[in-house]
Design a protein around this motif. Structure first.
Motif, PDB file in Angstrom:
ATOM      1  N   ARG A 178       0.836  -1.201   0.000  1.00 45.13           N
ATOM      2  CA  ARG A 178       0.000   0.000   0.000  1.00 45.13           C
ATOM      3  C   ARG A 178       0.873   1.255   0.000  1.00 45.13           C
ATOM      4  O   ARG A 178       0.617   2.211  -0.754  1.00 45.13           O
ATOM      5  N   ALA A 179       1.897   1.268   0.842  1.00 46.65           N
ATOM      6  CA  ALA A 179       2.772   2.438   0.933  1.00 46.65           C
ATOM      7  C   ALA A 179       3.505   2.693  -0.382  1.00 46.65           C
ATOM      8  O   ALA A 179       3.674   3.842  -0.806  1.00 46.65           O
ATOM      9  N   LYS A 180       3.937   1.632  -1.039  1.00 50.10           N
ATOM     10  CA  LYS A 180       4.613   1.807  -2.323  1.00 50.10           C
ATOM     11  C   LYS A 180       3.667   2.406  -3.358  1.00 50.10           C
ATOM     12  O   LYS A 180       4.068   3.256  -4.169  1.00 50.10           O
ATOM     13  N   ASP A 181       2.420   1.979  -3.338  1.00 49.07           N
ATOM     14  CA  ASP A 181       1.457   2.534  -4.286  1.00 49.07           C
ATOM     15  C   ASP A 181       1.146   3.994  -3.967  1.00 49.07           C
ATOM     16  O   ASP A 181       0.709   4.738  -4.849  1.00 49.07           O
ATOM     17  N   GLU A 182       1.384   4.414  -2.744  1.00 48.64           N
ATOM     18  CA  GLU A 182       1.145   5.801  -2.346  1.00 48.64           C
ATOM     19  C   GLU A 182       2.392   6.669  -2.486  1.00 48.64           C
ATOM     20  O   GLU A 182       2.377   7.843  -2.120  1.00 48.64           O
ATOM     21  N   GLY A 183       3.493   6.094  -3.034  1.00 43.69           N
ATOM     22  CA  GLY A 183       4.670   6.891  -3.324  1.00 43.69           C
ATOM     23  C   GLY A 183       5.827   6.752  -2.374  1.00 43.69           C
ATOM     24  O   GLY A 183       6.718   7.614  -2.333  1.00 43.69           O
ATOM     25  N   LEU A 184       5.891   5.662  -1.620  1.00 41.94           N
ATOM     26  CA  LEU A 184       6.969   5.471  -0.641  1.00 41.94           C
ATOM     27  C   LEU A 184       8.355   5.596  -1.263  1.00 41.94           C
ATOM     28  O   LEU A 184       9.265   6.154  -0.646  1.00 41.94           O
ATOM     29  N   ASP A 185       8.535   5.089  -2.473  1.00 43.87           N
ATOM     30  CA  ASP A 185       9.866   5.032  -3.087  1.00 43.87           C
ATOM     31  C   ASP A 185      10.216   6.269  -3.908  1.00 43.87           C
ATOM     32  O   ASP A 185      11.272   6.306  -4.557  1.00 43.87           O
ATOM     33  N   ALA A 186       9.372   7.290  -3.882  1.00 42.23           N
ATOM     34  CA  ALA A 186       9.539   8.407  -4.814  1.00 42.23           C
ATOM     35  C   ALA A 186      10.335   9.575  -4.264  1.00 42.23           C
ATOM     36  O   ALA A 186      10.490  10.581  -4.947  1.00 42.23           O
ATOM     37  N   GLY A 187      10.847   9.467  -3.045  1.00 36.50           N
ATOM     38  CA  GLY A 187      11.420  10.639  -2.398  1.00 36.50           C
ATOM     39  C   GLY A 187      12.902  10.889  -2.622  1.00 36.50           C
ATOM     40  O   GLY A 187      13.434  11.866  -2.104  1.00 36.50           O
ATOM     41  N   VAL A 188      13.599  10.040  -3.389  1.00 34.68           N
ATOM     42  CA  VAL A 188      15.044  10.195  -3.574  1.00 34.68           C
ATOM     43  C   VAL A 188      15.334  10.552  -5.028  1.00 34.68           C
ATOM     44  O   VAL A 188      14.899   9.850  -5.946  1.00 34.68           O
ATOM     45  N   ALA A 189      16.077  11.630  -5.233  1.00 34.39           N
ATOM     46  CA  ALA A 189      16.433  12.047  -6.588  1.00 34.39           C
ATOM     47  C   ALA A 189      17.518  11.132  -7.147  1.00 34.39           C
ATOM     48  O   ALA A 189      18.463  10.767  -6.447  1.00 34.39           O
ATOM     49  N   ARG A 190      17.373  10.771  -8.396  1.00 30.46           N
ATOM     50  CA  ARG A 190      18.365   9.926  -9.056  1.00 30.46           C
ATOM     51  C   ARG A 190      19.560  10.766  -9.487  1.00 30.46           C
ATOM     52  O   ARG A 190      19.405  11.833 -10.074  1.00 30.46           O
ATOM     53  N   THR A 191      20.759  10.283  -9.187  1.00 27.14           N
ATOM     54  CA  THR A 191      22.010  10.921  -9.592  1.00 27.14           C
ATOM     55  C   THR A 191      22.901   9.863 -10.236  1.00 27.14           C
ATOM     56  O   THR A 191      22.622   8.660 -10.141  1.00 27.14           O
ATOM     57  N   PRO A 192      23.987  10.264 -10.878  1.00 24.42           N
ATOM     58  CA  PRO A 192      24.905   9.255 -11.437  1.00 24.42           C
ATOM     59  C   PRO A 192      25.423   8.269 -10.383  1.00 24.42           C
ATOM     60  O   PRO A 192      25.702   7.114 -10.696  1.00 24.42           O
ATOM     61  N   ASP A 193      25.519   8.709  -9.138  1.00 23.40           N
ATOM     62  CA  ASP A 193      26.035   7.828  -8.096  1.00 23.40           C
ATOM     63  C   ASP A 193      25.000   6.827  -7.589  1.00 23.40           C
ATOM     64  O   ASP A 193      25.361   5.789  -7.026  1.00 23.40           O
ATOM     65  N   THR A 194      23.723   7.122  -7.775  1.00 27.70           N
ATOM     66  CA  THR A 194      22.685   6.244  -7.233  1.00 27.70           C
ATOM     67  C   THR A 194      21.916   5.488  -8.309  1.00 27.70           C
ATOM     68  O   THR A 194      21.086   4.637  -7.988  1.00 27.70           O
ATOM     69  N   ALA A 195      22.201   5.760  -9.579  1.00 30.44           N
ATOM     70  CA  ALA A 195      21.341   5.254 -10.654  1.00 30.44           C
ATOM     71  C   ALA A 195      21.470   3.757 -10.907  1.00 30.44           C
ATOM     72  O   ALA A 195      20.522   3.120 -11.352  1.00 30.44           O
ATOM     73  N   GLY A 196      22.613   3.148 -10.660  1.00 27.15           N
ATOM     74  CA  GLY A 196      22.782   1.750 -11.038  1.00 27.15           C
ATOM     75  C   GLY A 196      22.996   1.640 -12.534  1.00 27.15           C
ATOM     76  O   GLY A 196      22.703   2.566 -13.297  1.00 27.15           O
ATOM     77  N   SER A 197      23.460   0.499 -12.993  1.00 24.61           N
ATOM     78  CA  SER A 197      23.830   0.365 -14.407  1.00 24.61           C
ATOM     79  C   SER A 197      22.972  -0.617 -15.195  1.00 24.61           C
ATOM     80  O   SER A 197      22.950  -0.576 -16.425  1.00 24.61           O
ATOM     81  N   THR A 198      22.254  -1.500 -14.522  1.00 27.72           N
ATOM     82  CA  THR A 198      21.500  -2.546 -15.216  1.00 27.72           C
ATOM     83  C   THR A 198      20.110  -2.047 -15.584  1.00 27.72           C
ATOM     84  O   THR A 198      19.292  -1.757 -14.714  1.00 27.72           O
ATOM     85  N   THR A 199      19.838  -1.956 -16.881  1.00 26.91           N
ATOM     86  CA  THR A 199      18.504  -1.552 -17.322  1.00 26.91           C
ATOM     87  C   THR A 199      17.556  -2.741 -17.245  1.00 26.91           C
ATOM     88  O   THR A 199      17.973  -3.901 -17.216  1.00 26.91           O
ATOM     89  N   PHE A 200      16.257  -2.443 -17.240  1.00 31.05           N
ATOM     90  CA  PHE A 200      15.289  -3.534 -17.225  1.00 31.05           C
ATOM     91  C   PHE A 200      15.380  -4.353 -18.502  1.00 31.05           C
ATOM     92  O   PHE A 200      15.231  -5.586 -18.468  1.00 31.05           O
ATOM     93  N   GLU A 201      15.656  -3.689 -19.613  1.00 25.72           N
ATOM     94  CA  GLU A 201      15.815  -4.421 -20.871  1.00 25.72           C
ATOM     95  C   GLU A 201      16.945  -5.438 -20.779  1.00 25.72           C
ATOM     96  O   GLU A 201      16.803  -6.590 -21.234  1.00 25.72           O
TER      97      GLU A 201
END
Length: 214
Positions: A178-201
Motif C-alpha cells: 500500500r505504501a509503495k502505491d502511495e509513493g513510498l519510493d519516490a522521495g530520492v532524486a536519481r544521480t549518477p552515483d545512485t542510478a545503477g547500471s542494469t537496465t530492465f531491458e
C-alpha cells in the motif's frame, strides 16, 4: 531498561565480540517520508537500521526500491497466460533495481573501509518504470503479448494467509505494498552515483526471458 535499548546493547556486544567494525545492511527507500511509519516490512527495516546504527559500528543502509528479480515469481503466469500481477497502479512509475547492482554497491563499501559513522546509500535503477512499462518491454523481448493485472490488497492478503503465512507477516507485506502505491519510493532524486547500471531491458534479456521461455 526499554526493550529497544536491550536489543541495541545485545547487537553491539555481538558485533564487538566478532570484531566487526563496518556493517552494510540491505534496507529500503522511504525513510523520513510521511509513509515511513506505516509501511509494514519497510518500517521494520528502518527499525533494523536504527538498531545497527546504534551499536557503534560504522553502518551504511542500502536504501533499495523493489527488485527486478521479484518478477521471477511471475514467470509461470507470464509464460502460460501472458500476465503478471501486483497491487500498484498500472501507470505508477517508481524506481526498480537489479540485485546485482545492489551487490556491487555493497561489495564496494566492504572493500573500501575508509568510511565512518552511519548513513544511507540509495541504490536505484537507471530509470523509473511503471507496470505498463514493464509489460511493454516484456512484450518486445518475448515476441508475445504480456499485460499487467492489478490485484486488490485484500486478495493479496487472502492468498498469503492461504499459503500458510503468519497473519501479522502477511499484513506487513500488504502495508508495504500500500505504501509503495502511495509513493513510498519516490522521495530520492536519481544521480549518477545512485542510478545503477542494469537496465530492465538488459535484465529481462539475461534473466527473465530464459525463465519464461525455457
Amino acid at each position: 531498561m526499554a526493550a529497544g535499548e536491550v536489543r541495541r546493547r545485545a547487537a553491539a556486544r555481538a558485533l564487538t565480540a566478532c570484531g566487526v567494525g563496518h556493517v552494510v545492511g540491505v534496507s529500503a527507500l522511504g525513510r523520513g517520508t510521511p509513509l515511513a511509519g506505516r509501511a509494514g516490512l519497510v518500517t521494520a527495516s528502518f527499525a533494523m537500521d536504527d538498531l545497527l546504527a546504534g551499536t557503534g559500528a560504522a553502518y551504511r543502509a542500502l536504501a533499495n526500491p523493489s527488485f527486478f528479480e521479484n518478477l521471477l515469481e511471475e514467470a509461470a503466469s507470464i509464460r502460460d497466460e501472458g500476465v503478471f500481477a501486483d497491487t500498484v497502479d498500472a501507470d505508477r512509475k517508481a524506481p526498480l533495481v537489479a540485485v546485482a547492482d545492489i551487490a556491487a554497491v555493497a561489495a564496494g563499501l566492504l572493500l573500501d573501509r575508509s568510511w565512518t559513522g552511519t548513513g544511507s546509500v540509495p541504490v536505484l535503477g537507471p530509470r523509473d518504470l511503471s507496470p505498463n512499462d514493464l509489460a511493454r518491454v516484456m512484450t518486445e523481448q518475448f515476441g508475445r503479448p504480456v499485460r499487467y493485472e492489478r490485484r486488490s490488497l485484500d486478495a493479496l492478503r487472502a492468498e498469503l494467509v492461504g499459503h500458510g503465512l503468519d497473519e501479522a507477516f502477511a499484513q506487513g507485506i500488504v502495508d508495504m505494498k500500500r505504501a509503495k502505491d502511495e509513493g513510498l519510493d519516490a522521495g530520492v532524486a536519481r544521480t549518477p552515483d545512485t542510478a545503477g547500471s542494469t537496465t530492465f531491458e538488459q535484465w529481462c534479456a539475461r534473466t527473465l526471458r530464459p525463465a519464461v521461455l525455457s
